[in-house]
Design a protein around this motif. Structure first.
Motif, PDB file in Angstrom:
ATOM      1  N   ASN A 134       0.837  -1.197   0.000  1.00 61.43           N
ATOM      2  CA  ASN A 134       0.000   0.000   0.000  1.00 61.43           C
ATOM      3  C   ASN A 134       0.876   1.252   0.000  1.00 61.43           C
ATOM      4  OD1 ASN A 134      -2.067   1.829   0.232  1.00 61.43           O
ATOM      5  ND2 ASN A 134      -2.265   1.580   2.444  1.00 61.43           N
ATOM      6  N   HIS A 135       1.357   1.590  -1.178  1.00 62.89           N
ATOM      7  CA  HIS A 135       2.160   2.815  -1.309  1.00 62.89           C
ATOM      8  C   HIS A 135       1.515   3.688  -2.370  1.00 62.89           C
ATOM      9  CE1 HIS A 135       5.507   5.583  -1.397  1.00 62.89           C
ATOM     10  NE2 HIS A 135       5.618   5.409  -2.712  1.00 62.89           N
ATOM     11  N   ALA A 136       0.864   4.764  -1.933  1.00 65.16           N
ATOM     12  CA  ALA A 136       0.166   5.641  -2.869  1.00 65.16           C
ATOM     13  C   ALA A 136       1.144   6.230  -3.875  1.00 65.16           C
ATOM     14  CB  ALA A 136      -0.534   6.763  -2.105  1.00 65.16           C
ATOM     15  N   GLY A 137       0.789   6.134  -5.141  1.00 65.33           N
ATOM     16  CA  GLY A 137       1.625   6.671  -6.198  1.00 65.33           C
ATOM     17  C   GLY A 137       2.653   5.710  -6.731  1.00 65.33           C
ATOM     18  N   GLY A 138       2.879   4.585  -6.046  1.00 69.18           N
ATOM     19  CA  GLY A 138       3.874   3.611  -6.478  1.00 69.18           C
ATOM     20  C   GLY A 138       5.289   4.077  -6.177  1.00 69.18           C
ATOM     21  N   TRP A 139       6.249   3.184  -6.419  1.00 66.62           N
ATOM     22  CA  TRP A 139       7.656   3.495  -6.189  1.00 66.62           C
ATOM     23  C   TRP A 139       8.310   3.936  -7.493  1.00 66.62           C
ATOM     24  CZ3 TRP A 139       8.490   3.712  -1.215  1.00 66.62           C
ATOM     25  CH2 TRP A 139       7.814   2.834  -0.351  1.00 66.62           C
ATOM     26  N   GLY A 140       9.173   4.937  -7.409  1.00 68.68           N
ATOM     27  CA  GLY A 140       9.933   5.371  -8.566  1.00 68.68           C
ATOM     28  C   GLY A 140      11.025   4.378  -8.912  1.00 68.68           C
ATOM     29  N   ARG A 141      11.539   4.452 -10.141  1.00 65.00           N
ATOM     30  CA  ARG A 141      12.466   3.422 -10.620  1.00 65.00           C
ATOM     31  C   ARG A 141      13.748   3.340  -9.811  1.00 65.00           C
ATOM     32  NH1 ARG A 141      13.690   6.942 -15.671  1.00 65.00           N
ATOM     33  NH2 ARG A 141      15.754   7.776 -15.224  1.00 65.00           N
ATOM     34  N   ASP A 142      14.188   4.450  -9.194  1.00 59.44           N
ATOM     35  CA  ASP A 142      15.403   4.416  -8.383  1.00 59.44           C
ATOM     36  C   ASP A 142      15.220   3.621  -7.091  1.00 59.44           C
ATOM     37  OD1 ASP A 142      16.697   5.942 -10.275  1.00 59.44           O
ATOM     38  OD2 ASP A 142      16.322   7.846  -9.246  1.00 59.44           O
ATOM     39  N   GLU A 143      13.950   3.353  -6.743  1.00 60.51           N
ATOM     40  CA  GLU A 143      13.659   2.634  -5.503  1.00 60.51           C
ATOM     41  C   GLU A 143      13.390   1.149  -5.732  1.00 60.51           C
ATOM     42  OE1 GLU A 143      11.224   5.727  -2.807  1.00 60.51           O
ATOM     43  OE2 GLU A 143      10.394   5.510  -4.822  1.00 60.51           O
ATOM     44  N   TRP A 144      13.249   0.739  -6.977  1.00 67.42           N
ATOM     45  CA  TRP A 144      12.790  -0.622  -7.247  1.00 67.42           C
ATOM     46  C   TRP A 144      13.732  -1.683  -6.699  1.00 67.42           C
ATOM     47  CZ3 TRP A 144      11.267   0.147 -13.106  1.00 67.42           C
ATOM     48  CH2 TRP A 144      10.148   0.991 -13.170  1.00 67.42           C
ATOM     49  N   ILE A 145      14.999  -1.524  -6.918  1.00 69.28           N
ATOM     50  CA  ILE A 145      15.937  -2.571  -6.515  1.00 69.28           C
ATOM     51  C   ILE A 145      15.936  -2.765  -5.000  1.00 69.28           C
ATOM     52  CG2 ILE A 145      17.940  -1.003  -6.418  1.00 69.28           C
ATOM     53  CD1 ILE A 145      19.599  -3.387  -7.514  1.00 69.28           C
ATOM     54  N   ASN A 146      15.836  -1.675  -4.248  1.00 68.08           N
ATOM     55  CA  ASN A 146      15.823  -1.782  -2.782  1.00 68.08           C
ATOM     56  C   ASN A 146      14.505  -2.357  -2.280  1.00 68.08           C
ATOM     57  OD1 ASN A 146      18.433  -0.748  -2.460  1.00 68.08           O
ATOM     58  ND2 ASN A 146      17.693   1.367  -2.401  1.00 68.08           N
ATOM     59  N   LYS A 147      13.399  -1.958  -2.907  1.00 64.49           N
ATOM     60  CA  LYS A 147      12.096  -2.457  -2.473  1.00 64.49           C
ATOM     61  C   LYS A 147      11.953  -3.954  -2.760  1.00 64.49           C
ATOM     62  CE  LYS A 147      10.829   1.292  -0.652  1.00 64.49           C
ATOM     63  NZ  LYS A 147      10.750   1.360   0.839  1.00 64.49           N
TER      64      LYS A 147
END
Length: 289
Positions: A134-147
């Motif tokens: 549940n993250h409003a707006g989604g994660w940006g591409r710079d955050e994908w690898i960590n998430k």
């Protein structure tokens, strides 16, 4: 809109409909099947629970008029190379940057994709929702690898097996078997998405229009609605039990290349949205997982 509230509300309608219209019947083996669903007439191979690991669902929001999306697609492919078949990617074309126009005439949008983009308040793209967190707006591409690295892979609640059956008149039947490996306290829903790789259509890249861009992981449809289907009247699945569900997908009037299409089947919590497990299988090849 509040993501959890809306998902709970719609899922509740599904559960209520199921309570009044379905019952559970025991069939050969420890399987439970909802009676008003399509029959499952394939035999699944024996499951080895020790070989089951938790896979990850990544829903990426994109658009053919999004100038930054091709760079994000490169990130996606590198992540896919790293995680292999443990990462299922669904590319959802949504927001105004997915709208067709004279330069980008093809319409990638789907009703399911638009509804999910609204639920997760997707505005700026590229963005991704990972395991329906549940993250409003989604994660940006710079955050994908960590998430992705933060996903607890030890939570192996369930196994999903998928066998696809081509039928007559352009119909493909998606047969699924869900086996619960651990106790899980919340009601769950099963969703079946169809995606396609290798779709050659225009794409904006920076300031350049690429007429023959290759679009991958494209969401084509949901076989059983935006929010999926409960497998029991309560939505609760019991540890040690297996549940069968089948749904047919009509492909005759589409422009899909079925050889490039995949069924993405996932089990998710109807209360908090968490994806417990996901499995994929090519539409035209039986994949006994």
């Amino acid at each position: 809109p509040n993501v959890i509230h809306n998902m709970k509300k719609i899922a509740l309608y599904l559960i209520m409909a199921a309570i009044f219209s379905v019952g559970c019947d025991k069939i050969e083996g420890p399987y439970l099947q909802i009676s008003d669903r399509e029959s499952v007439d394939v035999e699944f191979p024996e499951l080895n629970p020790s070989g089951v690991y938790r896979k990850i669902l990544m829903e990426e929001y994109t658009g053919h008029r999004c100038s930054n999306c091709p760079a994000a697609h490169l990130v996606l492919e590198s992540l896919h190379d790293r995680y292999g078949d443990t990462l299922a990617i669904v590319g959802i074309h949504a927001t105004s940057l997915a709208d067709p126009n004279i330069d980008y005439p093809y319409d990638f949008r789907t009703e399911t994709g638009n509804e999910l983009a609204n639920e997760f308040t997707i505005g700026t793209i590229p963005a991704a929702v990972i395991n329906r967190e549940n993250h409003a707006g989604g994660w940006g591409r710079d955050e994908w690898i960590n998430k992705l690295a933060e996903v607890d892979r030890s939570k192996g609640y369930a196994a999903i097996q998928v066998i696809n059956q081509p039928k007559s008149n352009g119909v493909i039947k998606v047969n699924t078997k869900v086996t619960m490996l651990k106790e899980y306290p919340h009601p769950v829903l099963l969703s079946i998405f169809i995606i396609e790789d290798g779709v050659i259509r225009p794409q904006l890249n920076g300031f350049d229009l690429i007429p023959d861009y290759t679009h991958n992981h494209v969401l084509r449809t949901s076989a059983n609605g935006t929010y999926g289907t409960p497998l029991t009247t309560s939505g609760i699945l019991d540890k040690g039990e297996s549940y069968l569900y089948a749904k047919s997908v009509k492909t005759a009037d589409t422009d899909w290349d079925l050889a490039n299409c995949t069924a993405v089947v996932f089990l998710h919590d109807r209360v908090n949205g968490e994806v417990l497990q996901v499995e994929t299988a090519p539409l035209l090849v039986s994949d006994n997982k």
